[in-house]
Design a protein around this motif. Structure first.
Motif, PDB file in Angstrom:
ATOM      1  N   ALA A  41      40.363  23.572  56.528  1.00 59.83           N
ATOM      2  CA  ALA A  41      40.873  23.105  55.233  1.00 59.83           C
ATOM      3  C   ALA A  41      41.547  24.236  54.464  1.00 59.83           C
ATOM      4  N   GLN A  42      42.084  25.239  55.192  1.00 65.23           N
ATOM      5  CA  GLN A  42      42.757  26.393  54.571  1.00 65.23           C
ATOM      6  C   GLN A  42      41.864  27.010  53.492  1.00 65.23           C
ATOM      7  N   ILE A  43      40.619  27.285  53.875  1.00 62.49           N
ATOM      8  CA  ILE A  43      39.638  27.771  52.913  1.00 62.49           C
ATOM      9  C   ILE A  43      40.017  29.125  52.330  1.00 62.49           C
ATOM     10  N   GLY A  44      40.766  29.935  53.087  1.00 59.69           N
ATOM     11  CA  GLY A  44      41.189  31.228  52.558  1.00 59.69           C
ATOM     12  C   GLY A  44      42.020  31.070  51.297  1.00 59.69           C
ATOM     13  N   ARG A  45      42.904  30.083  51.296  1.00 56.15           N
ATOM     14  CA  ARG A  45      43.740  29.827  50.115  1.00 56.15           C
ATOM     15  C   ARG A  45      42.904  29.313  48.952  1.00 56.15           C
ATOM     16  N   LYS A  46      41.927  28.461  49.264  1.00 58.04           N
ATOM     17  CA  LYS A  46      41.064  27.935  48.209  1.00 58.04           C
ATOM     18  C   LYS A  46      40.258  29.059  47.556  1.00 58.04           C
ATOM     19  N   ILE A  47      39.722  29.957  48.384  1.00 56.00           N
ATOM     20  CA  ILE A  47      38.913  31.064  47.861  1.00 56.00           C
ATOM     21  C   ILE A  47      39.761  31.986  46.994  1.00 56.00           C
ATOM     22  N   LEU A  48      40.914  32.416  47.534  1.00 56.92           N
ATOM     23  CA  LEU A  48      41.760  33.346  46.792  1.00 56.92           C
ATOM     24  C   LEU A  48      42.320  32.690  45.537  1.00 56.92           C
ATOM     25  N   GLY A  49      42.714  31.428  45.637  1.00 57.25           N
ATOM     26  CA  GLY A  49      43.255  30.728  44.482  1.00 57.25           C
ATOM     27  C   GLY A  49      42.250  30.644  43.343  1.00 57.25           C
ATOM     28  N   THR A  50      41.021  30.268  43.667  1.00 56.64           N
ATOM     29  CA  THR A  50      39.970  30.176  42.644  1.00 56.64           C
ATOM     30  C   THR A  50      39.623  31.549  42.091  1.00 56.64           C
ATOM     31  N   LEU A  51      39.593  32.559  42.971  1.00 59.51           N
ATOM     32  CA  LEU A  51      39.288  33.921  42.532  1.00 59.51           C
ATOM     33  C   LEU A  51      40.330  34.421  41.529  1.00 59.51           C
ATOM     34  N   LEU A  52      41.603  34.177  41.808  1.00 63.90           N
ATOM     35  CA  LEU A  52      42.664  34.631  40.908  1.00 63.90           C
ATOM     36  C   LEU A  52      42.691  33.833  39.610  1.00 63.90           C
ATOM     37  N   GLU A  53      42.284  32.580  39.675  1.00 63.03           N
ATOM     38  CA  GLU A  53      42.202  31.785  38.453  1.00 63.03           C
ATOM     39  C   GLU A  53      41.116  32.330  37.534  1.00 63.03           C
ATOM     40  N   LYS A  54      40.029  32.822  38.139  1.00 60.61           N
ATOM     41  CA  LYS A  54      38.930  33.375  37.352  1.00 60.61           C
ATOM     42  C   LYS A  54      39.184  34.829  36.961  1.00 60.61           C
ATOM     43  N   ARG A  55      39.963  35.549  37.785  1.00 62.71           N
ATOM     44  CA  ARG A  55      40.286  36.950  37.518  1.00 62.71           C
ATOM     45  C   ARG A  55      41.801  37.175  37.705  1.00 62.71           C
ATOM     46  N   PRO A  56      42.633  36.664  36.779  1.00 63.07           N
ATOM     47  CA  PRO A  56      44.093  36.775  36.928  1.00 63.07           C
ATOM     48  C   PRO A  56      44.581  38.215  37.049  1.00 63.07           C
ATOM     49  N   GLN A  57      43.811  39.158  36.500  1.00 59.16           N
ATOM     50  CA  GLN A  57      44.222  40.562  36.540  1.00 59.16           C
ATOM     51  C   GLN A  57      44.241  41.119  37.958  1.00 59.16           C
ATOM     52  N   PHE A  58      43.562  40.433  38.896  1.00 58.86           N
ATOM     53  CA  PHE A  58      43.574  40.882  40.277  1.00 58.86           C
ATOM     54  C   PHE A  58      44.892  40.588  40.979  1.00 58.86           C
ATOM     55  N   ALA A  59      45.683  39.716  40.388  1.00 59.42           N
ATOM     56  CA  ALA A  59      46.918  39.275  41.035  1.00 59.42           C
ATOM     57  C   ALA A  59      47.820  40.445  41.405  1.00 59.42           C
ATOM     58  N   GLN A  60      47.945  41.410  40.520  1.00 62.48           N
ATOM     59  CA  GLN A  60      48.832  42.545  40.774  1.00 62.48           C
ATOM     60  C   GLN A  60      48.378  43.356  41.982  1.00 62.48           C
ATOM     61  N   MET A  61      47.087  43.377  42.251  1.00 64.43           N
ATOM     62  CA  MET A  61      46.586  44.101  43.420  1.00 64.43           C
ATOM     63  C   MET A  61      47.153  43.511  44.711  1.00 64.43           C
ATOM     64  N   TYR A  62      47.443  42.220  44.674  1.00 62.08           N
ATOM     65  CA  TYR A  62      47.928  41.526  45.862  1.00 62.08           C
ATOM     66  C   TYR A  62      49.432  41.289  45.819  1.00 62.08           C
ATOM     67  N   GLY A  63      50.105  41.922  44.870  1.00 65.87           N
ATOM     68  CA  GLY A  63      51.551  41.766  44.772  1.00 65.87           C
ATOM     69  C   GLY A  63      51.975  40.423  44.207  1.00 65.87           C
ATOM     70  N   ILE A  64      51.124  39.840  43.380  1.00 66.42           N
ATOM     71  CA  ILE A  64      51.393  38.543  42.756  1.00 66.42           C
ATOM     72  C   ILE A  64      51.403  38.730  41.244  1.00 66.42           C
ATOM     73  N   SER A  65      52.336  38.108  40.578  1.00 63.87           N
ATOM     74  CA  SER A  65      52.396  38.223  39.119  1.00 63.87           C
ATOM     75  C   SER A  65      51.389  37.267  38.480  1.00 63.87           C
ATOM     76  N   GLU A  66      50.865  37.653  37.316  1.00 62.49           N
ATOM     77  CA  GLU A  66      49.928  36.783  36.604  1.00 62.49           C
ATOM     78  C   GLU A  66      50.600  35.479  36.206  1.00 62.49           C
ATOM     79  N   GLU A  67      51.903  35.532  35.962  1.00 60.52           N
ATOM     80  CA  GLU A  67      52.637  34.317  35.594  1.00 60.52           C
ATOM     81  C   GLU A  67      52.581  33.300  36.735  1.00 60.52           C
ATOM     82  N   GLU A  68      52.682  33.783  37.975  1.00 64.75           N
ATOM     83  CA  GLU A  68      52.614  32.893  39.132  1.00 64.75           C
ATOM     84  C   GLU A  68      51.239  32.251  39.242  1.00 64.75           C
ATOM     85  N   VAL A  69      50.210  32.995  38.855  1.00 60.86           N
ATOM     86  CA  VAL A  69      48.852  32.461  38.888  1.00 60.86           C
ATOM     87  C   VAL A  69      48.689  31.385  37.817  1.00 60.86           C
ATOM     88  N   MET A  70      49.182  31.688  36.631  1.00 61.96           N
ATOM     89  CA  MET A  70      49.001  30.789  35.501  1.00 61.96           C
ATOM     90  C   MET A  70      49.742  29.467  35.686  1.00 61.96           C
TER      91      MET A  70
END
Length: 209
Positions: A41-70
């Motif tokens: 069920a593509q659990i890796g995406r579910k885990i990372l997606g939920t993690l970034l929603e709870k900790r948007p500041q981590f997005a930059q560590m993975y080369g993702i903008s907070e705007e993309e998360v939001m």
């Protein structure tokens, strides 16, 4: 004499801790069963997606903008997909090794990840490790629950769902939760240990120079 007593006491404490964290055979089976369902069920995406929603500041560590998360655009980000794949592959290797390899070998990869985090300047902090641990366990358990409900509704005839072991979820619920909580506790502990070991070694080298 004091040193001998201290060693015996410390050894006893370690043994008690290991006894509490070591997965039983039933818990290992439950973890593997739930993982078979979750990884499809593509659990890796579910885990990372939920993690970034709870900790948007981590997005930059993975080369993702907070705007993309939001605004939800992160799922189409190449770095998001890559990191999600890494998370899933790591968990797949770990779960597959349970019960087959020595405990130290199973968690060596988690320690190595902690060491890599140090060199990349990634310091999550205790609260963020707790979030990662909880998000991972909760997302996998959630998929296992939903999948079991579909199995029961379909009568166990769905070809995709037949890839999972058909153990009744209600009788396995406790072992799945206990198993994943223990497993994630060990993973996080090893990640922290790897980070701290590298930090201490680096500081020692600086002092020796």
């Amino acid at each position: 004499m004091f040193q001998w007593i201290l060693k015996k006491v410390m050894g006893s404490c370690v043994s008690q801790v290991e006894a509490k964290t070591r997965l039983t055979a039933e818990e290992i089976e439950a973890v593997k069963e739930s993982w078979k369902r979750a990884k499809h069920a593509q659990i890796g995406r579910k885990i990372l997606g939920t993690l970034l929603e709870k900790r948007p500041q981590f997005a930059q560590m993975y080369g993702i903008s907070e705007e993309e998360v939001m605004d939800g655009r992160m799922v189409s980000n190449t770095m998001f997909q890559l990191q999600a794949c890494r998370i899933q592959n790591f968990l797949d290797t770990t779960v597959s090794s349970l019960g087959l390899c020595p405990t130290a070998s199973v968690f060596a990869m988690a320690k190595r990840i902690g060491q890599i985090h140090y060199y990349k300047g990634v310091n999550f902090g205790s609260d963020s490790y707790t979030v990662f641990k909880k998000v991972t366990a909760d997302e996998i358990i959630d998929v296992a629950e939903k999948t079991q409900h579909l199995i029961e509704k379909d009568g166990g005839n769905n070809e995709f769902l037949d890839q999972a072991i058909m153990t009744p979820y209600d009788t396995n619920n406790c072992n799945i939760r206990l198993g994943w909580n223990k497993l994630m506790n060990e993973i996080v502990r090893e990640m922290k240990e790897g980070f701290v070991q590298e930090a201490r070694a680096h500081n020692k080298d600086d002092c020796d120079e």
